[in-house]
Structure formats: C-alpha cells, structure tokens
Scaffold this motif. Sequence first.
Motif, PDB file in Angstrom:
ATOM      1  N   ALA A  57       0.823  -1.207   0.000  1.00 24.96           N
ATOM      2  CA  ALA A  57       0.000   0.000   0.000  1.00 24.96           C
ATOM      3  C   ALA A  57       0.859   1.261   0.000  1.00 24.96           C
ATOM      4  CB  ALA A  57      -0.941  -0.002   1.198  1.00 24.96           C
ATOM      5  N   GLN A  58       1.977   1.255   0.733  1.00 23.45           N
ATOM      6  CA  GLN A  58       2.851   2.428   0.777  1.00 23.45           C
ATOM      7  C   GLN A  58       3.452   2.751  -0.581  1.00 23.45           C
ATOM      8  OE1 GLN A  58       5.833   2.016   3.815  1.00 23.45           O
ATOM      9  NE2 GLN A  58       4.317   1.740   5.433  1.00 23.45           N
ATOM     10  N   ALA A  59       3.614   1.745  -1.431  1.00 25.63           N
ATOM     11  CA  ALA A  59       4.181   1.963  -2.761  1.00 25.63           C
ATOM     12  C   ALA A  59       3.108   2.280  -3.799  1.00 25.63           C
ATOM     13  CB  ALA A  59       4.975   0.736  -3.195  1.00 25.63           C
ATOM     14  N   GLY A  60       1.882   2.440  -3.356  1.00 31.17           N
ATOM     15  CA  GLY A  60       0.819   2.823  -4.276  1.00 31.17           C
ATOM     16  C   GLY A  60       0.075   1.670  -4.904  1.00 31.17           C
ATOM     17  N   PHE A  61       0.327   0.457  -4.452  1.00 35.42           N
ATOM     18  CA  PHE A  61      -0.412  -0.693  -4.951  1.00 35.42           C
ATOM     19  C   PHE A  61      -1.585  -0.949  -4.018  1.00 35.42           C
ATOM     20  CE2 PHE A  61       3.976  -1.267  -6.382  1.00 35.42           C
ATOM     21  CZ  PHE A  61       3.755  -1.323  -7.741  1.00 35.42           C
TER      22      PHE A  61
END
Length: 184
Positions: free
Chosen positions: A141-145
């Motif tokens: 989630a932190q990487a935008g996934f």
Amino acid sequence: MTPHRCLLAIPLGPLGNARVGLASRTGQAPGVPPRDQPMLWCQDAKHLIALGEDGVIVGTLFPAGSPVPMRSLSGQVRSCTGPAALATWLAHNCWGAFVAIMSDRECGHTFVFRDPSGLLPLYRIETATHVVLATDLSLFAQAGFVAPRVSWPSLAAHLRRPELREADTCLAGLREIAPGELLA
C-alpha cells in the motif's frame, strides 16, 4: 534485530538491459515505482550486499558455520554462472535471513531467491503493470499498490486444514514465496 523491510517492483514486459543494483532507494517509504525499470526499495542500506551488475542481496547473510555477518561476497561467487548457480551456492555455503535479487544477462530476466530457512518473509502480488515482492505487507500500500483484501475461500480452507501450508495466503492475490524458492 530489526526486521529487514524491502520492496521490489518489476514492470511487466521486456526490460531490455535493466538491472537491479545498488542504485536503489532507501529511506522510510518506498514511493511509487517507475513503469519502465525495476525498483528496489530497502529501509536500511546497511542490509544490502552488492553482487555487482548481477544484483543485490537484501538482509543478513552469514558464511556457513560462522556467526559473523558478511558485508561482501568472496571471489568464489564470481565463478557462479547465472542465478540458479548462485542460488545453489548461497544455499550450500551461507545462512541467514536474506533475499537475493539477481539479473540474468543472457535472458534479461530478474530472479529472486528466498533463503532456505524462511527467516525473512517474502510475498508477491501481480498488478496490471508490475510484479511486486515485499517482506512486509504494509509496503504494498505504501508503494501505491492496492492493499490486499481477505480471500474468504482461502481463509475457510486454511481454517479447515491449518497444518497444510500453501503458497496462496488468506489475502486475495497475495502469494508467499516458499523458503528456498528461485523465482523468475
């Protein structure tokens, strides 16, 4: 000992001569990866061991029979031709909590080898644009996934047979890379 947190995002499709090396990001949050090159994010650069142009090892690596961590690999590794040979060498001559990320010069693929002990977790998701591997679920989630959601059928199967360990997890689309697995 703090856990090693890393994320590897590999774009789907041909990568040409792209290599995963020490030109990786480090810091508190991985950020959104580029769409055309592999990106390795590691929370702490002291847990990276360079393999030259062939890749990097993330984690803590020890020579067999020694409690002293390695900071670099010996010349013996240079004789390994390809990711499979290097993974075999690591499995027979080292121990620890690590993930080896290797580029194959001949076929242009990136390979990932999880240490046989399984001390460092490694999870995989596939999106429309990337194959993403991470040692910590929150990094997706932190990487935008998309943050993984519960897979109710998988959860029910796990509750029926908790002693049966499978690669598919109880989260939709999330797979655990098995200890000792070499993944292309």
